[in-house]
Design an enzyme around this catalytic site. Structure first.
Site, PDB file in Angstrom:
ATOM      1  N   CYS A  12      35.545 -13.835 -31.153  1.00 58.33           N
ATOM      2  CA  CYS A  12      34.476 -14.440 -31.960  1.00 58.33           C
ATOM      3  C   CYS A  12      33.774 -13.398 -32.816  1.00 58.33           C
ATOM      4  CB  CYS A  12      33.468 -15.150 -31.067  1.00 58.33           C
ATOM      5  SG  CYS A  12      34.124 -16.708 -30.432  1.00 58.33           S
TER       6      CYS A  12
ATOM      7  N   HIS B 259      36.854 -21.561 -29.999  1.00 63.87           N
ATOM      8  CA  HIS B 259      35.715 -20.947 -29.306  1.00 63.87           C
ATOM      9  C   HIS B 259      34.407 -21.576 -29.804  1.00 63.87           C
ATOM     10  CE1 HIS B 259      37.908 -17.143 -27.801  1.00 63.87           C
ATOM     11  NE2 HIS B 259      38.809 -18.024 -28.189  1.00 63.87           N
TER      12      HIS B 259
ATOM     13  N   CYS C  88      32.601 -13.295 -27.333  1.00 58.93           N
ATOM     14  CA  CYS C  88      33.792 -12.521 -26.978  1.00 58.93           C
ATOM     15  C   CYS C  88      34.276 -11.733 -28.196  1.00 58.93           C
ATOM     16  CB  CYS C  88      34.887 -13.461 -26.470  1.00 58.93           C
ATOM     17  SG  CYS C  88      35.703 -14.387 -27.780  1.00 58.93           S
TER      18      CYS C  88
ATOM     19  N   GLU D 257      31.534 -20.355 -30.812  1.00 52.37           N
ATOM     20  CA  GLU D 257      30.921 -19.789 -32.019  1.00 52.37           C
ATOM     21  C   GLU D 257      31.733 -20.176 -33.261  1.00 52.37           C
ATOM     22  OE1 GLU D 257      31.628 -18.364 -29.153  1.00 52.37           O
ATOM     23  OE2 GLU D 257      30.370 -16.616 -28.737  1.00 52.37           O
TER      24      GLU D 257
HETATM   25 ZN   LIG Z   1      34.798 -16.409 -28.301  1.00 53.86          ZN
END
Ligand SMILES: [Zn+2]
Length: 291
Positions: A128, A98, A125, A100
């Site tokens: 994350c 992801h 999300c 982040e």
């Molecule tokens: Zn994420």
């Protein structure tokens, strides 16, 4: 290495910012880090933010979603680190990185001791948020989602499950260094072992790092970043692959991969890594035991 991803990303910046970045880099090639002198202005000029997130998003590799996440974290040193998501066509979604995670990994590998701000072009999300929960001093982190007001990270993840819940007193960025030595020694292996000793595996003890060597002899090392909720952990291979693309390389440029790992722990990821390396680029994985 002609870093075409970096050249395309530069084109998203204003001419002034693009010039400031190339001047600040000088003879150094881009590695995902933006010097403090270049990035300081965005901390006081929110209107300058979108172009830097567009810059980061140019490094995304998204054959599955076509949804490019661009992220930026500010490290304690004042430098910024880009992040972008990464997906693997034909592989399980769980292999994805992801945006982040990528930015935090980038700051961690560059030797930062913590982060104070996170900028991202879409709301983080749940995966994350849990990954971020693992970092040192999460209550001091401010999050800026494009088009929204600044928010304290703790408001994004109230009533959270954290390292304390499994009795862990340490945090990502503040993890104690391990003192393992490799069963094989050479300058190359020693460098990977150094990263394995800086990896973070407080719940399983499976300390490890992976070194990827490119056909032009560059070494990219990724470290394992474990998570209290297990699944949001960032595997060492993903850590290395996420970093390698910032310098303009791709999986097809890798000629050799080496895993330095502490075996006989609660888990072992060697077969998992080998499977992905074989499928992506017909690579083997050399193993170095840590003792
Ligand atoms: Zn994420």
């Amino acid at each position: 290495m002609n870093n075409s991803r970096f050249n395309q990303a530069l084109a998203t910046l204003s001419p002034n910012d693009a010039q400031a970045l190339t001047n600040a880099l000088g003879n150094q090639s881009f590695s995902g880090q933006i010097p403090a002198s270049v990035i300081a202005p965005i901390q006081t000029q929110p209107e300058a933010l979108p172009q830097w997130l567009n810059f980061a998003a140019k490094f995304a590799i998204t054959p599955v979603s076509n949804f490019n996440v661009g992220a930026l974290v500010i490290g304690h040193s004042g430098a910024a680190y880009i992040g972008a998501n990464m997906e693997f066509a034909g592989q399980a979604l769980s292999q994805s990185v992801h945006g982040e995670q990528s930015a935090i990994n980038n700051a961690w590998l560059h030797g930062e001791t913590g982060i104070s701000q996170l900028f991202v072009n879409a709301s983080p999300c749940g995966h994350c948020r849990q990954f971020i929960r693992e970092i040192a001093q999460p209550h001091q982190l401010q999050v800026y989602v494009l088009g929204k007001d600044q928010i304290a990270f703790t408001k994004l993840l109230p009533d959270s499950f954290g390292p304390d819940d499994l009795g862990n007193k340490f945090a990502l960025f503040e993890q104690p260094l391990q003192t393992f030595t490799g069963a094989i020694q050479s300058p190359l292996i020693d460098e990977i072992v150094k990263h394995a000793n800086a990896s973070y595996a407080p719940y399983t003890g499976y300390y490890h790092a992976i070194g990827l060597i490119t056909s032009d002899e560059r070494l990219f090392v990724g470290r394992y970043a474990e998570n209290v909720a297990y699944n949001p952990s960032l595997p060492a291979l993903q850590s290395a692959l996420s970093q390698l693309r910032f310098s303009g390389y791709d999986i097809i440029d890798i000629k050799r991969s080496i895993l330095a790992h502490k075996t006989e722990q609660k888990i072992n990821m060697a077969e998992h890594y080998l499977s992905l390396l074989k499928q992506l680029n017909s690579l083997n994985l050399d193993l170095v035991k840590l003792t």
